[in-house]
Scaffold this motif. Structure first.
Motif, PDB file in Angstrom:
ATOM      1  N   CYS A   1      37.757  21.669 -17.575  1.00 34.66           N
ATOM      2  CA  CYS A   1      38.164  20.357 -18.081  1.00 34.66           C
ATOM      3  C   CYS A   1      39.676  20.319 -18.297  1.00 34.66           C
ATOM      4  N   PHE A   2      40.308  19.303 -17.732  1.00 38.06           N
ATOM      5  CA  PHE A   2      41.769  19.183 -17.726  1.00 38.06           C
ATOM      6  C   PHE A   2      42.235  18.026 -18.600  1.00 38.06           C
ATOM      7  N   LEU A   3      41.530  16.914 -18.532  1.00 39.98           N
ATOM      8  CA  LEU A   3      41.882  15.724 -19.302  1.00 39.98           C
ATOM      9  C   LEU A   3      41.136  15.714 -20.625  1.00 39.98           C
ATOM     10  N   GLU A   4      41.679  14.985 -21.601  1.00 43.30           N
ATOM     11  CA  GLU A   4      41.032  14.873 -22.900  1.00 43.30           C
ATOM     12  C   GLU A   4      39.639  14.262 -22.768  1.00 43.30           C
ATOM     13  N   GLU A   5      39.489  13.285 -21.894  1.00 41.57           N
ATOM     14  CA  GLU A   5      38.176  12.665 -21.709  1.00 41.57           C
ATOM     15  C   GLU A   5      37.160  13.659 -21.159  1.00 41.57           C
ATOM     16  N   GLU A   6      37.627  14.611 -20.366  1.00 41.55           N
ATOM     17  CA  GLU A   6      36.729  15.627 -19.837  1.00 41.55           C
ATOM     18  C   GLU A   6      36.307  16.603 -20.928  1.00 41.55           C
TER      19      GLU A   6
ATOM     20  N   HIS B   1      32.486  23.665  -6.293  1.00 35.51           N
ATOM     21  CA  HIS B   1      32.869  22.296  -5.936  1.00 35.51           C
ATOM     22  C   HIS B   1      31.766  21.721  -5.053  1.00 35.51           C
ATOM     23  N   GLY B   2      31.529  20.426  -5.167  1.00 30.88           N
ATOM     24  CA  GLY B   2      30.592  19.782  -4.274  1.00 30.88           C
ATOM     25  C   GLY B   2      29.135  19.958  -4.676  1.00 30.88           C
ATOM     26  N   PRO B   3      28.225  19.506  -3.796  1.00 29.56           N
ATOM     27  CA  PRO B   3      26.802  19.473  -4.137  1.00 29.56           C
ATOM     28  C   PRO B   3      26.142  20.838  -4.084  1.00 29.56           C
TER      29      PRO B   3
ATOM     30  N   ASP C   1      42.042  25.841 -11.546  1.00 26.04           N
ATOM     31  CA  ASP C   1      41.100  24.729 -11.688  1.00 26.04           C
ATOM     32  C   ASP C   1      39.802  25.136 -12.368  1.00 26.04           C
ATOM     33  N   HIS C   2      39.560  26.440 -12.496  1.00 29.16           N
ATOM     34  CA  HIS C   2      38.339  26.919 -13.142  1.00 29.16           C
ATOM     35  C   HIS C   2      38.573  27.390 -14.572  1.00 29.16           C
ATOM     36  N   ILE C   3      39.817  27.379 -15.031  1.00 29.40           N
ATOM     37  CA  ILE C   3      40.111  27.899 -16.374  1.00 29.40           C
ATOM     38  C   ILE C   3      40.879  26.914 -17.246  1.00 29.40           C
ATOM     39  N   PHE C   4      41.103  25.689 -16.772  1.00 30.61           N
ATOM     40  CA  PHE C   4      41.858  24.718 -17.564  1.00 30.61           C
ATOM     41  C   PHE C   4      41.269  24.542 -18.963  1.00 30.61           C
ATOM     42  N   GLY C   5      39.946  24.653 -19.087  1.00 30.09           N
ATOM     43  CA  GLY C   5      39.291  24.393 -20.366  1.00 30.09           C
ATOM     44  C   GLY C   5      39.067  25.610 -21.233  1.00 30.09           C
ATOM     45  N   ASN C   6      39.547  26.775 -20.828  1.00 21.62           N
ATOM     46  CA  ASN C   6      39.287  27.980 -21.619  1.00 21.62           C
ATOM     47  C   ASN C   6      39.929  27.931 -23.003  1.00 21.62           C
ATOM     48  N   GLU C   7      41.116  27.364 -23.092  1.00 22.54           N
ATOM     49  CA  GLU C   7      41.783  27.242 -24.389  1.00 22.54           C
ATOM     50  C   GLU C   7      40.987  26.302 -25.302  1.00 22.54           C
ATOM     51  N   PHE C   8      40.492  25.216 -24.735  1.00 24.52           N
ATOM     52  CA  PHE C   8      39.653  24.275 -25.486  1.00 24.52           C
ATOM     53  C   PHE C   8      38.402  24.972 -26.025  1.00 24.52           C
TER      54      PHE C   8
ATOM     55  N   ILE D   1      25.982  19.769 -15.166  1.00 26.22           N
ATOM     56  CA  ILE D   1      27.218  20.031 -14.433  1.00 26.22           C
ATOM     57  C   ILE D   1      28.197  18.888 -14.663  1.00 26.22           C
ATOM     58  N   PHE D   2      29.407  19.246 -15.062  1.00 31.16           N
ATOM     59  CA  PHE D   2      30.476  18.279 -15.254  1.00 31.16           C
ATOM     60  C   PHE D   2      31.498  18.456 -14.138  1.00 31.16           C
ATOM     61  N   VAL D   3      31.877  17.372 -13.506  1.00 29.94           N
ATOM     62  CA  VAL D   3      32.887  17.425 -12.446  1.00 29.94           C
ATOM     63  C   VAL D   3      34.245  17.147 -13.083  1.00 29.94           C
ATOM     64  N   ASN D   4      35.118  18.160 -13.070  1.00 32.38           N
ATOM     65  CA  ASN D   4      36.360  18.098 -13.845  1.00 32.38           C
ATOM     66  C   ASN D   4      37.601  18.285 -12.984  1.00 32.38           C
ATOM     67  N   ASN D   5      38.706  17.773 -13.482  1.00 33.30           N
ATOM     68  CA  ASN D   5      40.079  17.940 -13.000  1.00 33.30           C
ATOM     69  C   ASN D   5      40.310  17.398 -11.591  1.00 33.30           C
ATOM     70  N   PRO D   6      41.560  17.369 -11.142  1.00 34.86           N
ATOM     71  CA  PRO D   6      41.858  16.751  -9.832  1.00 34.86           C
ATOM     72  C   PRO D   6      41.151  17.402  -8.654  1.00 34.86           C
ATOM     73  N   TRP D   7      40.690  18.647  -8.806  1.00 26.42           N
ATOM     74  CA  TRP D   7      39.994  19.324  -7.701  1.00 26.42           C
ATOM     75  C   TRP D   7      38.482  19.131  -7.766  1.00 26.42           C
ATOM     76  N   GLU D   8      38.009  18.286  -8.690  1.00 25.43           N
ATOM     77  CA  GLU D   8      36.581  18.006  -8.850  1.00 25.43           C
ATOM     78  C   GLU D   8      35.765  19.300  -8.897  1.00 25.43           C
ATOM     79  N   GLU D   9      36.160  20.139  -9.831  1.00 29.44           N
ATOM     80  CA  GLU D   9      35.516  21.446 -10.031  1.00 29.44           C
ATOM     81  C   GLU D   9      34.251  21.278 -10.866  1.00 29.44           C
ATOM     82  N   ASN D  10      33.219  22.045 -10.506  1.00 27.77           N
ATOM     83  CA  ASN D  10      31.949  21.982 -11.228  1.00 27.77           C
ATOM     84  C   ASN D  10      31.952  22.932 -12.429  1.00 27.77           C
TER      85      ASN D  10
END
Length: 268
Positions: A88-93, A251-253, A119-126, A61-70
């Protein structure tokens, strides 16, 4: 068992769990045993939260973007993987996910979305550009793709590109296959009209998106939301899966069905 709260201030994570705590000499960090001494371990490293359990299917599980989405990666011994809610929103993510897949020798063959909030689709283009994958999601949520840029701006995120269209529409009862693993699609509307959960019966594992959290449920005040519908669907379609089913929320545990049935305030 004690309710322990871990706060890693330099990464701005707050991880809550009912657990026993021990020092893991391999990871050189605090680790925990969750859910009544079952073999779940959790640790925080860099920008991602890692959960692994001795089951046939492996979990990252990767915690991504400002909303800390799983963002959830599931894979088995065949090295085929399913990526769920690539936020994933940032390049590092994006690099973190790509590096993990490369290091493990994994081939992502399925891209899934529990729902289509930004917040759940930011990385779909990637995922489409890097691995040629088009997402699979509910047609009921397709309107959210059409207005994703405007919706993200309302939530304070600007400058994003229009995300790619859904490649395959899913509905409740569909089965997703990758490697030797299967995920059943369970439709849970209410947080969004087309909310989906993905359930591995063999592993007693549920990827729940934003419908069910540890101690809470998804908000229903967003476009197409319906609180009554959400609670009823959780009661009749998720709580019947079994008390020992493990739940990975959006989001969260992680949590477990038994605990949510007994203690989640929305069901008392």
């Amino acid at each position: 068992y004690a309710l322990c709260v871990f706060v890693v201030s330099n990464n701005e994570y707050e991880f809550r769990c009912e657990c026993e705590v021990y020092v893991d000499p391999v990871r050189k960090a605090l680790s925990v045993v969750l859910f009544k001494k079952e073999c779940w371990k959790s640790g925080i490293s860099s920008r991602f939260l890692c959960l692994d359990k001795i089951i046939d299917m492996n979990i990252q599980i990767f915690v991504n973007n400002p909303w800390e989405e799983n963002t959830v990666v599931l894979y088995d011994d065949t090295k085929e993987a399913a990526v769920i809610d690539c936020g994933c929103f940032l390049e590092e993510e994006r690099k973190a996910i790509q590096s993990f897949l490369t290091e493990k020798g994994l081939t992502p063959v399925v891209l899934l979305n529990t729902h289509l909030h930004p917040d759940h689709i930011f990385g779909n283009e990637f995922m489409k550009k890097t691995y040629g994958l088009e997402t699979q999601a509910s047609e009921e949520d397709n309107f959210l793709i059409q207005h994703a840029v405007e919706y993200a701006a309302v939530l304070g995120i600007t400058g994003i590109a229009q995300p790619p269209q859904v490649g395959t529409f899913l509905k409740g009862g569909d089965v997703i296959r990758f490697g030797e693993s299967e995920l059943e699609v369970i439709a849970i509307p209410g947080h969004s009209p087309g909310g989906l959960c993905f359930y591995s019966k063999k592993d007693k594992l549920l990827v729940a998106g934003d419908v069910l959290f540890a101690g809470s449920v998804g908000r229903s005040d967003l476009p197409g939301g319906n609180g009554t519908q959400l609670l009823e669907a959780i009661r009749t379609r998720l709580f019947v899966l079994g008390d020992d089913v493990k739940v990975i929320p959006g989001h969260g545990p992680a949590t477990v069905i038994e605990k949510e049935k007994k203690y989640n305030p929305f069901f008392q």
